[in-house]
Design a protein around this motif. Structure first.
Motif, short mmCIF file in Angstrom:
data_model
loop_
_atom_site.label_atom_id
_atom_site.label_comp_id
_atom_site.label_asym_id
_atom_site.label_seq_id
_atom_site.Cartn_x
_atom_site.Cartn_y
_atom_site.Cartn_z
N PHE A 109 38.59 41.78 45.46
CA PHE A 109 39.80 41.94 46.28
C PHE A 109 41.03 42.36 45.47
O PHE A 109 42.02 42.84 46.04
N LYS A 110 40.98 42.20 44.14
CA LYS A 110 42.11 42.60 43.31
C LYS A 110 42.48 44.08 43.51
O LYS A 110 43.62 44.47 43.32
N ASP A 143 38.15 39.82 37.15
CA ASP A 143 38.34 40.86 38.16
C ASP A 143 39.66 41.61 38.06
O ASP A 143 39.71 42.82 38.26
N PRO A 263 39.02 31.65 48.95
CA PRO A 263 38.54 31.15 47.65
C PRO A 263 39.65 31.32 46.61
O PRO A 263 40.11 32.43 46.39
N THR A 264 40.08 30.21 46.02
CA THR A 264 41.36 30.24 45.30
C THR A 264 41.21 29.93 43.82
O THR A 264 40.45 29.05 43.42
N GLY A 265 41.99 30.68 43.02
CA GLY A 265 42.06 30.43 41.58
C GLY A 265 43.52 30.32 41.16
O GLY A 265 44.08 29.25 41.00
N ASN A 266 44.15 31.49 41.05
CA ASN A 266 45.54 31.53 40.61
C ASN A 266 46.53 31.38 41.79
O ASN A 266 47.73 31.52 41.62
N PHE A 267 46.01 31.16 42.97
CA PHE A 267 46.80 30.91 44.18
C PHE A 267 47.56 32.13 44.70
O PHE A 267 48.49 32.03 45.48
N GLY A 268 47.15 33.34 44.25
CA GLY A 268 47.85 34.54 44.69
C GLY A 268 47.43 34.98 46.09
O GLY A 268 48.28 35.28 46.95
N ASN A 269 46.13 35.02 46.31
CA ASN A 269 45.60 35.49 47.57
C ASN A 269 46.08 34.60 48.72
O ASN A 269 46.62 35.06 49.73
N SER A 318 36.00 33.87 38.51
CA SER A 318 37.36 34.30 38.81
C SER A 318 38.20 33.16 39.38
O SER A 318 39.39 33.32 39.62
N MET A 319 37.58 32.01 39.59
CA MET A 319 38.30 30.84 40.07
C MET A 319 38.29 29.72 39.03
O MET A 319 38.70 28.60 39.33
N HIS A 397 32.01 33.57 45.05
CA HIS A 397 33.37 33.11 45.39
C HIS A 397 33.50 32.90 46.90
O HIS A 397 34.03 31.91 47.37
N THR A 428 35.94 37.85 48.82
CA THR A 428 36.72 38.45 47.73
C THR A 428 35.92 39.33 46.78
O THR A 428 36.51 40.01 45.95
N ALA A 429 34.60 39.29 46.85
CA ALA A 429 33.83 40.14 45.94
C ALA A 429 32.52 40.55 46.57
O ALA A 429 31.98 39.88 47.45
C1 LIG Z 1 40.82 36.56 41.59
C2 LIG Z 1 39.70 36.15 42.46
C3 LIG Z 1 39.77 34.99 43.24
C4 LIG Z 1 40.96 34.05 43.19
O1 LIG Z 1 42.10 34.65 43.72
P1 LIG Z 1 43.56 34.04 43.37
O2 LIG Z 1 44.51 35.00 43.97
O3 LIG Z 1 43.62 34.01 41.87
O4 LIG Z 1 43.60 32.69 43.96
C5 LIG Z 1 38.71 34.70 44.08
N1 LIG Z 1 37.62 35.48 44.13
C6 LIG Z 1 37.52 36.60 43.39
C7 LIG Z 1 36.27 37.42 43.49
C8 LIG Z 1 38.55 36.99 42.54
O5 LIG Z 1 38.44 38.10 41.81
#
Ligand SMILES: *Cc1c(COP(=O)(O)O)cnc(C)c1O
Length: 500
Positions: A109-110, A143, A263-269, A318-319, A397, A428-429
């Motif tokens: 999704f990036k 990603d 699905p969250t990692g850096n909380f951007g999405n 990525s999370m 993810h 997201t992927a």
């Molecule tokens: C970056 C990423 C996430 C997390 O998104 P954030 O915006 O960082 O929360 C989830 N899934 C995939 C495949 C990603 O590349």
């Protein structure tokens, strides 16, 4: 629209916010206010295609950019996606919807924002009269790196450099980054985890000395990470777009609330979804789905953020993040835009790895978000069962988000008073981006070779293999450098010195 910093930094124009990436005192830029989208505007959006929807929404923030030119740039960005629609919404037989955001050049999704950021930056520099060369730095959990490299490669006046954790990305992600061609790109592995990479990059940004050394060479630093507002705002568009798609296909009525599981990692999405809600999109609950690195689940549970814990490697790399940068933007909002308090909390985070919110703030957060996590076993089981039942292969993810969404709905179904909304799970992927783990989830089989995994998943699912992944198979690996975190800036200087 002007942008202010979360730690009290002064208002700047949209172009300045994008070009700077991060505010002077380390704060993140946020819009001075949230522009409203009226019911009439929302209904007009529904008649548009994706680039038009995005251009309309971006126009609300990037007023000084030319609208026609913006639309042309968005058309160009999304023309790189496979298929007609860059963000198709697919109805699943379990009654939920999947918002597929992985049809871009790097299959995650990036791409939704990183295909647009080069335009926002280049045009921003033009508007500000900046003539120096730009150096785009990114820390990546896999990603962002490839998406930034693809977005910026061979663009004039820009260099792009990506740092990734040596052991913290999938084989396919490593291959994708390592095979990037282009005269202006560099990829460096860091001995450490993603947080080490992110901290290293943030340190370079925060160092006046580093900035001056680069300026001496005619180079200006900027960020392609989701701390850059130019990453965040294009992501708002797909939440509006999904809502429109639900409306135009008569799945919902105007004004009906829709939940999103992210699905969250850096909380951007997920923050982009919150921004969409603040702009007036009828969003119900936002489900913040984490993997085993469940620092956010704990935060929404207790009100205390505690990043001092071991970071696990999971199959959703990525999370695999303990310090979610964009949470700072949410804290700023939830504190009533209290910059001093936000700055204090971020100081505490960098000093002790911890901070807490008040019980009022926690209640407000819980009204907006529902947080849960999926263990590795939960995720494997969810991906397996989803494929068995509905024939659809999810990536690892997306599997985390689906697991959390299913558990949430099950909980609601036991509560007769609970109000249920349509559920959109953000995908997201592509499953082909994490072929070994997805194959394992689908069949229980391990394969060593990523492309063997791709082939087997294809045989099993008949899902189309993205062209961009097929293409890297026989490309040479061009980048082999690995450095400890304290040598990251030295690598930057080496890269900048090349060819001068
Ligand atoms: C970056 C990423 C996430 C997390 O998104 P954030 O915006 O960082 O929360 C989830 N899934 C995939 C495949 C990603 O590349």
């Amino acid at each position: 629209m002007k942008f202010i910093g979360t730690r009290g930094e002064q208002a700047v124009s949209a172009a300045e916010a994008v070009v700077r990436g991060i505010a002077e005192q380390g704060g993140l830029y946020v819009p001075e206010s949230f522009p409203a989208v009226s019911a009439e505007e929302l209904s007009a959006l529904c008649g548009m295609d994706y680039p038009e929807r995005a251009a309309f929404l971006l126009g609300k923030y990037f007023g000084e950019y030319d609208g026609e030119e913006m639309l042309a740039a968005l058309r160009e960005a999304y023309a790189q996606f496979e298929g007609d629609d860059p963000a198709p919404l697919v109805r699943m037989d379990n009654g939920m919807y999947l918002l597929e955001l992985f049809h871009g050049p790097t299959c995650a999704f990036k791409d939704m924002a990183l295909t647009v950021l080069p335009y926002l930056l280049r045009k921003g520099c033009d508007l500000l009269g900046i003539r120096e060369e730009l150096l785009v730095l990114a820390a990546t959990s896999g990603d962002t790196g490839k998406a930034a490299l693809e977005g910026f490669k061979d663009r004039e006046g820009v260099k792009v450099m990506v740092f990734y954790p040596e052991e913290g990305v999938s084989k396919m992600q490593k291959l994708q980054m390592g095979t990037t061609e282009g005269s202006n790109v560099n990829v460096v592995a860091v001995r450490g985890n993603f947080d080490d990479c992110q901290t290293g990059v943030k340190k370079i940004f925060a160092s006046a000395e580093a900035r001056d050394k680069l300026l001496e060479r005619g180079v200006r630093l900027t960020s392609a990470n989701s701390i850059n507002i130019g990453r965040l705002i294009p992501q708002i568009a797909y939440y509006f777009s999904a809502y429109c798609d639900l409306l135009t296909s008569d799945q919902i009525h105007a004004g009906e609330l829709v939940d999103f599981a992210v699905p969250t990692g850096n909380f951007g999405n997920i923050l982009a979804a919150y921004y969409a809600k603040r702009m007036g999109l009828p969003v119900g609950r936002l489900l913040c789905a984490s993997n085993r690195n469940n620092v956010l689940t704990d935060f929404f549970g207790s009100g205390s953020y505690d990043g001092k814990r071991p970071l696990f490697r999971t199959m959703s790399p990525s999370m695999d993040i303990l310090v979610s940068s964009n949470l700072e933007r949410l804290l700023f909002e939830i504190s009533g835009r209290n910059a001093a308090l936000t700055a204090e909390r971020m100081r505490s985070l960098s000093a002790s790895g911890r901070y807490s919110v008040t019980s009022e703030e926690l209640n407000a957060l819980r009204g907006l978000f529902y947080a849960d996590f999926a263990s590795e076993d939960d995720t494997v089981e969810c991906i397996y069962e989803f494929f068995e039942e509905y024939g659809y292969p999810m990536d690892t993810h997306t599997g985390v988000a689906m697991c959390v969404a299913e558990r949430f709905e099950e909980k609601l179904s036991k509560d007769p008073k609970a109000e249920k909304h349509p559920m959109v799970v953000v995908s997201t992927a592509s499953p082909y981006k994490f072929p070994q783990d997805v194959l394992y989830a689908l069949t229980g089989n391990d394969v060593k070779d990523s492309f063997k995994g791709v082939k087997r998943i294809h045989l099993l699912t008949a899902m189309k293999v993205p062209e961009s992944l097929k293409a890297i198979r026989y490309k040479p690996i061009l980048f082999k450098t690995t450095v400890p975190p304290d040598k990251m800036f030295a690598e930057v200087m080496k890269f900048v010195g090349q060819g001068n």
